[in-house]
Scaffold this motif. Structure first.
Motif: not given
Lengths: 323, 320
Positions: A88-114
């Motif tokens: 919860f202390s990293a909620m923005d990065h977990i739900v609002n950054e990592a899952p959105k960066l690919r879509y939001m920039f038209g598929g330019q980025f990959k975020v291969p992280m666990v």
């Protein structure tokens, strides 16, 4: 096949992937010198060094944010959250950054992280350190959420997560670390987004995952002695959610119970039940039941805590109610 | 610097200005939706930073990102198309004003959650450090971002791990409508870097040549392996925070005063006074930019909408 614990399975998967691919590295609180607060990464610091086993400050946004950035450059970080409650202390990065960066920039980025995060109740840690908030994270498209129950799946799914080109939240359960089971020899992966029948049966379809799977398997043993053979379907991944084996089983049994450790409201059970109503309405012969946590913050007192958590007896009772 | 380099800085700043002026008009006509945060007044900051970088240096910024987009070489057509939500935008119309990026041009995005991109910038820098590259990540953010936890977590981590990051606070003196001294315990933002042991300085940001010089010095320092550096760049936005800003928090005299320091005017005067180019040459640049922007508007307006299948495209990199 070797018999090992869930803890060993996770540790083996991590070590083998780090040996296989130099781009894989670990970061998190006490993952290095300490050896991991749950001892999953014991020995890693000596084997791989501080570059690849990185102790971080107690700063969850920095951990997840840095993992995102490193992943965008092509590395494969495995970020460990000491517990899922700290997510919860990293909620923005977990739900609002990592899952959105690919879509939001038209598929330019990959975020291969666990993101590895251990959760679950039953250890008298009080309300803030005992949660099973899996469903919260499964809500967000763009994130993959897996929560294995057996050693075989823990190892195979973690390998799949590390090799995935997408962000994966890998949820572990602290009271499952000692659970033992057979693990295939050699390198293997378990695909993300595939449910599995863990025990065949014909009486009732019981759907579960993670800690709920262990309870359900114990309930299945007890019920079998009474001549009731339940079919146990393990979701293994919460997003993407594979309903096919669940529906296939349900078409045979026409009855379902869903077992989860998290709260009932808006939970995994609610989602699976809704999909059964939507996709298999004609096969329903009894109300679909949910076994879940009571709607309270988990108390410290052992007796009260166990009253709030789902028990094997609750599963047995629910199965008999739908028969 | 050669004459062409001065003129290129001038051209970029005029192109940012003109693109945004036209964008404001299109917004008022309802052709651009959502939020639109204009960079007008602050052009010297991103222009100076990008001019100072090497190709291996990564740019990352906040939501006021049109300037960087143009500085790194995204075309006015791509920028305008993204603003209009068209398939020809660099983010295929799915990001909008706040989400411009180009992997090819080492621009890692406009990011819309205040401060959240600072830890991500630390991670970009970690990627370069891990591989032994000599790239520096240049991370821009506003004064408002320095009050949120992400800023402090990001700065701390960058120093603990000696990451190659140039932290750049664009101090435009207001976080939305709240003046720096009403929101930040220290109004000299660079002091916050001091707390993390990160070398820092405060510079004026209306003169692109000064920005470029300071950034070159900072980048060289970081590239030598000294860890992060922090620049506080004083600037001013001439327009509202976004298009829906009533501007009750500042006097028009204050805006007028800063407009005398218009970064385009500052460079214009410098070029003419130092005889790097004539008034006519600068006028020609402005005319060329005017035409380029008009063509971009026409291109964007005539570009197709994203195809319906784009709705479900690129949620995941892998088939699910």
């Amino acid at each position: 096949m070797a018999v090992i614990t869930v803890r060993q399975a996770i540790s083996d998967a991590l070590r083998e992937e780090m040996e296989r691919d130099e781009n894989v590295f670990i970061l998190g609180e006490e993952v290095g010198v300490w050896g991991g607060t749950y001892a999953v990464t014991r020995g890693f610091y000596d084997q791989f060094g501080e570059k690849r086993v990185r102790d971080t400050p107690i700063a969850e946004s920095a951990i997840i944010g840095a993992a995102i950035g490193a992943a965008m450059t092509g590395l494969r970080p495995v970020a460990e959250l000491m517990t899922i409650n700290f997510a919860f202390s990293a909620m923005d990065h977990i739900v609002n950054e990592a899952p959105k960066l690919r879509y939001m920039f038209g598929g330019q980025f990959k975020v291969p992280m666990v993101i590895r995060a251990v959760g679950g109740g039953g250890r008298q840690l009080g309300a803030t350190h005992s949660q099973t908030p899996d469903a919260v994270f499964a809500h967000f498209p763009g994130l993959k959420v897996v929560a294995p129950g057996t050693p075989e799946d823990a190892k195979g799914l973690l390998k799949a997560a590390i090799r995935s080109d997408d962000p994966v939240l890998f949820i572990e359960h602290a009271t499952l670390y000692q659970w033992r089971g057979e693990v295939p020899e050699g390198d293997y992966v378990v695909p993300i987004g595939k449910s599995k029948v863990q025990r065949p049966g014909d009486a009732v379809t019981v759907v579960s995952y993670s800690k709920g799977l262990q309870l359900t398997m114990q309930a299945a043993d007890a019920l079998a002695k009474e001549g009731i053979n339940i079919e146990v379907v393990d979701l293994r991944s919460l997003r993407p959610l594979d309903m096919d084996p669940v529906i296939e089983s349900f078409k045979k049994t026409n009855r379902a119970v869903i077992v989860e450790e998290g709260w009932r409201s808006y939970g995994v059970g609610a989602e699976v039940a809704a999909r059964l109503y939507e996709e298999a309405f004609d096969y329903i012969d009894a109300p679909i039941k949910r076994v879940a946590q009571k709607e309270v913050p988990l108390p410290y007192n052992r007796t009260l805590e166990q009253m709030a958590l789902p028990q094997v007896a609750d599963i047995i009772k629910a199965v008999k109610e739908v028969l | 610097m050669k004459k062409e380099e001065y003129l290129e800085l001038y051209r970029q700043m005029v192109l940012i200005r003109r693109t945004e002026e036209r964008a404001a008009e299109l917004y008022q006509q309802g052709k651009i939706g959502g939020f639109l945060h204009l960079y007008i007044g602050q052009e010297a900051v991103s222009t100076g930073l990008v001019a100072a970088r090497q190709p291996q240096d990564r740019m990352i910024t906040a939501y006021r990102d049109h300037g960087v987009a143009i500085n790194v070489g995204l075309t006015a057509k791509e920028v305008m198309s993204e603003l209009l939500g068209k398939a020809t935008g660099m983010s295929k119309g799915k990001g909008g004003s706040m989400h411009m990026a180009s992997v090819e041009k080492n621009f890692w995005g406009g990011h819309a959650i205040v401060g959240a991109h600072l830890p991500i910038a630390a991670g970009l820098a970690l990627g370069d450090q891990y591989r032994g590259g000599d790239g520096v990540t240049i991370c821009m953010f506003g004064d408002g971002a320095t009050n949120i936890g992400y800023f402090h977590e990001g700065l701390n981590l960058s120093k603990v791990w000696d990451l190659p990051v140039l932290w750049v606070c664009e101090n435009n003196q207001y976080g939305m409508g709240t003046a720096v001294e009403r929101a930040s315990a220290v109004s000299e933002i660079r002091q916050k870097a001091e707390g993390y042991g990160i070398p820092n300085e405060r510079i004026e940001g209306m003169d692109v040549l000064e920005v470029k010089k300071a950034a070159e010095k900072a980048l060289a320092y970081i590239r030598e392996g000294n860890g992060p550096y922090f620049l506080e760049i004083m600037t001013y936005r001439f327009r509202g925070h976004s298009m829906g800003d009533p501007e009750r928090y500042r006097e028009s005299e204050e805006v007028d005063c800063w407009q005398k320091e218009d970064p385009i005017g500052v460079l214009h005067r410098w070029i003419v006074e130092n005889k790097k180019a004539t008034e006519e040459e600068l006028k020609q640049i402005i005319a060329d930019v005017e035409q380029e922007v008009e063509e971009a508007v026409e291109f964007a307006e005539n570009s197709p909408e994203p195809a319906p299948e784009e709705l479900f495209a690129d949620i995941y990199a892998e088939e699910v």
